[in-house]
Write a protein that holds these residues in place. Structure first.
Motif, mmCIF file in Angstrom:
data_model
loop_
_atom_site.group_PDB
_atom_site.id
_atom_site.type_symbol
_atom_site.label_atom_id
_atom_site.label_comp_id
_atom_site.label_asym_id
_atom_site.label_seq_id
_atom_site.Cartn_x
_atom_site.Cartn_y
_atom_site.Cartn_z
ATOM 1 N N GLY A 95 0.858 -1.224 -0.071
ATOM 2 C CA GLY A 95 -0.002 0.054 -0.036
ATOM 3 C C GLY A 95 0.810 1.218 0.000
ATOM 4 N N ILE A 96 1.964 1.214 -0.003
ATOM 5 C CA ILE A 96 2.986 2.228 0.026
ATOM 6 C C ILE A 96 3.496 2.723 -1.464
ATOM 7 C CG2 ILE A 96 5.220 3.225 0.929
ATOM 8 C CD1 ILE A 96 4.497 1.427 3.491
ATOM 9 N N SER A 97 3.212 3.685 -1.805
ATOM 10 C CA SER A 97 3.625 4.227 -3.286
ATOM 11 C C SER A 97 5.135 4.560 -3.349
ATOM 12 C CB SER A 97 2.748 5.666 -3.615
ATOM 13 O OG SER A 97 3.307 6.812 -2.713
ATOM 14 N N ASP A 98 5.732 4.833 -4.444
ATOM 15 C CA ASP A 98 7.088 5.229 -4.531
ATOM 16 C C ASP A 98 7.233 6.391 -4.034
ATOM 17 O OD1 ASP A 98 7.375 2.913 -6.170
ATOM 18 O OD2 ASP A 98 7.446 3.657 -8.145
ATOM 19 N N ALA A 99 6.625 7.325 -4.149
ATOM 20 C CA ALA A 99 6.429 8.649 -3.654
ATOM 21 C C ALA A 99 6.601 8.704 -2.043
ATOM 22 C CB ALA A 99 5.187 9.547 -3.932
ATOM 23 N N LYS A 100 5.800 7.804 -1.496
ATOM 24 C CA LYS A 100 5.728 7.698 0.044
ATOM 25 C C LYS A 100 7.259 7.022 0.450
ATOM 26 C CE LYS A 100 1.848 9.507 1.182
ATOM 27 N NZ LYS A 100 0.410 8.670 1.166
ATOM 28 N N THR B 7 15.621 6.762 -3.413
ATOM 29 C CA THR B 7 14.328 6.087 -3.450
ATOM 30 C C THR B 7 13.865 5.812 -1.924
ATOM 31 O OG1 THR B 7 15.566 3.950 -3.284
ATOM 32 C CG2 THR B 7 14.734 4.699 -5.529
ATOM 33 N N VAL B 8 14.742 6.009 -1.055
ATOM 34 C CA VAL B 8 14.146 5.882 0.465
ATOM 35 C C VAL B 8 14.429 7.170 1.111
ATOM 36 C CG1 VAL B 8 14.318 3.430 0.407
ATOM 37 C CG2 VAL B 8 16.593 4.976 1.078
#
Ligand SMILES: [Zn+2]
Length: 530
Positions: A263-268, A324-325
């Motif tokens: 449920g976690i998007s790339d943006a999140k 990315t993180v």
């Protein structure tokens, strides 16, 4: 079509078992909102009925996108549902889901619960049925599942099946003692998945052999589709499975990323480092520098040959892209560093300099000389930046400390108790203005810090949000005499953190240097006029 994996956060429940961690109601509400905004599927808030904070937490709806989950025990053996106050507290809790913990090891059923295997199964079924009748989604944590399975596979499975067949959405297999190894987890979950569909199986791993993350991934490989864990691996003893390591592994490693979605998007995902550090801040803990993915050292390289390769092609020494993180690459400036480190680091902090600029050699020599004296610039990024700006450009002389006096006094107080009191007086010149400030502190450095930051005249507005968040001292043997190195970590109102360093044979002097660097750094960053 990718399969969905669900993430269940238990920072506020199992994570609250950590030594030294004590969440207030306000902490729990704030953390729940932060986890919800990040995109976790389930947030376990606590154990209503077990303590006043958790009872209050579940006394009103919390309006989250995540399923807010209450934790509690299954019906006590030998009692009816209506005669069990624990169950009653759970059923009235304002929660979307209820997670029951149930014994799944026949030995524990006999010794700890002092009841029969049949009564324990009946307790699981009754509890699930009661929570479902209240319209709650139901999870059952099968405690000691893996140890129980090794001792008596039939009984452990019977517990899991009792929960599933009664309608529990998730049957969670718990490695409560944390001693099970990844290949065992994979084999056992694989067996369970023959009896219960994998999209109803969860994994709850503890980190006692430092394999909670590996065990969680092994369970997913064997069919489990829910992972329970905590932010930063919080939890009693060695902690729970660390979601901060699991989440980017699921998102970035092809074996998982190609098969599953979460449920976690790339943006999140880019908020991951911030989320991890914010929780540390709330708990007043220094973030782990070596934490995978999010630690300050996670993408730091020291040796010269590696550094020049990284500048050319980052992928050569990085397993994922740090951005990315929400982390970044760090090329450490140290006595091993070459010119390529230095150039890359200067570029990152926004100082433009030609490759052939002679001042570059001067800066490199200066760094090496000072490191030989005991300065540690790879730990003190802000002091390095100031040194670089001073050598290559200009750092304004915002203010000048003309003198300071620090005084430590031990005496009896009014009630006859021996106390130690520190006081500092600082005389500062800002422009044409001379300012004198005094402050008392818990110790001499604390008093000096408070006095320095008390009144900087026209610059005061820029340092209002500045505070000292960590203070570390080391005695070093540099050359013939022992010197003291002080590292100070500061933070400001935006959550930005930076570290400064001071070295001297005198601990107050070393602290003074580091405090001064911290204030000047903040003024530079805030764009304070000269
Ligand atoms: Zn646990």
């Amino acid at each position: 079509m990718k399969e969905r994996l669900y993430l269940f956060d238990t920072t506020l429940r199992d994570g609250a078992q950590t030594n030294g961690v004590d969440f207030t109601l306000a902490d729990k509400v704030a953390i729940a909102q932060m986890l919800d905004a990040f995109g976790l599927d389930y947030i376990e808030g606590g154990y209503p009925g077990a303590n006043p904070t958790d009872t209050q937490l579940f006394s009103e709806p919390r309006k989250l996108d995540a399923r807010f989950t209450a934790f509690g025990m299954t019906r006590r053996p030998g009692r009816s549902l209506s005669n069990d106050p624990g169950i009653a507290a759970l059923l009235v809790a304002e929660a979307d889901a209820i997670c029951f913990v149930a014994k799944a090891w026949d030995y524990h059923v006999r010794v700890a619960l002092e009841t029969t295997p049949e009564e324990n199964l009946a307790s699981i079924r009754d509890s699930v049925r009661a929570a479902k009748a209240r319209g709650r989604e139901v999870l059952v944590d099968c405690e000691h599942f893996f140890d129980g399975y090794k001792a008596s596979a039939d009984y452990a499975l019977a517990c899991a099946r009792a929960a599933y067949e009664e309608g529990a959405r998730w049957v969670v297999l718990c490695d409560t003692n944390g001693g099970t190894l990844p290949h065992e987890v994979e084999a056992i979950v694989g067996e369970v998945a023959k009896k219960i569909p994998g999209d109803h199986i969860g994994i709850h791993a503890h980190n006692d052999t430092e394999q909670a993350v590996a065990n969680s991934l092994a369970a997913v490989r064997a069919g489990a589709r829910q992972i329970q864990g905590t932010i930063n691996g919080l939890g009693e003893r060695c902690g729970n499975a660390n979601l901060v390591s699991i989440i980017p592994t699921l998102k970035l490693k092809p074996e998982f990323a190609e098969k599953f979605e979460i449920g976690i998007s790339d943006a999140k995902l880019k908020n991951l480092a911030h989320l991890s550090h914010t929780l540390d801040e709330m708990l007043n803990r220094a973030p782990d520098r070596h934490a995978p993915y999010v630690g300050i050292s996670a993408f730091a390289t020291k040796a010269g040959i590696h550094a020049s390769a990284i500048v050319k092609e980052p992928a050569t020494y990085e397993h994922v892209d740090p951005e990315t993180v929400g982390n970044r690459r760090r090329l450490l400036v140290s006595d091993q560093s070459g010119r390529s480190n230095l150039l890359a680091e200067l570029e990152r902090i926004g100082i433009a300099v030609e490759k052939e600029d002679p001042r570059l050699v001067r800066l490199l020599d200066e760094v090496k000389e000072r490191e030989a004296l005991g300065y540690a610039y790879e730990a003190a990024d802000a002091s390095f930046e100031l040194l670089a700006r001073r050598t290559l450009g200009a750092v304004p002389d915002y203010f000048n400390v003309e003198r300071f006096d620090v005084n430590v006094e031990q005496r009896y107080n009014a009630v006859g108790k021996r106390v130690t009191v520190s006081m500092a007086v600082v005389k500062v010149k800002v422009g044409n203005e001379t300012l004198i400030s005094a402050a008392e502190g818990d110790g001499p450095v604390h008093a000096l810090d408070l006095a320095l930051r008390k009144d900087l005249g026209k610059y005061q507005q820029y340092i209002e949000g500045l505070e000292l968040s960590d203070y570390r001292v080391r005695i070093l043997n540099a050359g013939t005499e022992a010197v003291t190195r002080v590292l100070i970590e500061s933070q400001d109102e935006t959550g930005e953190r930076w570290t400064t360093v001071g070295v001297s044979s005198n601990i107050i002097d070393a602290s003074f240097q580091a405090l001064m660097d911290s204030i000047v750094y903040k003024l530079v960053r805030s764009g304070a006029p000269a």
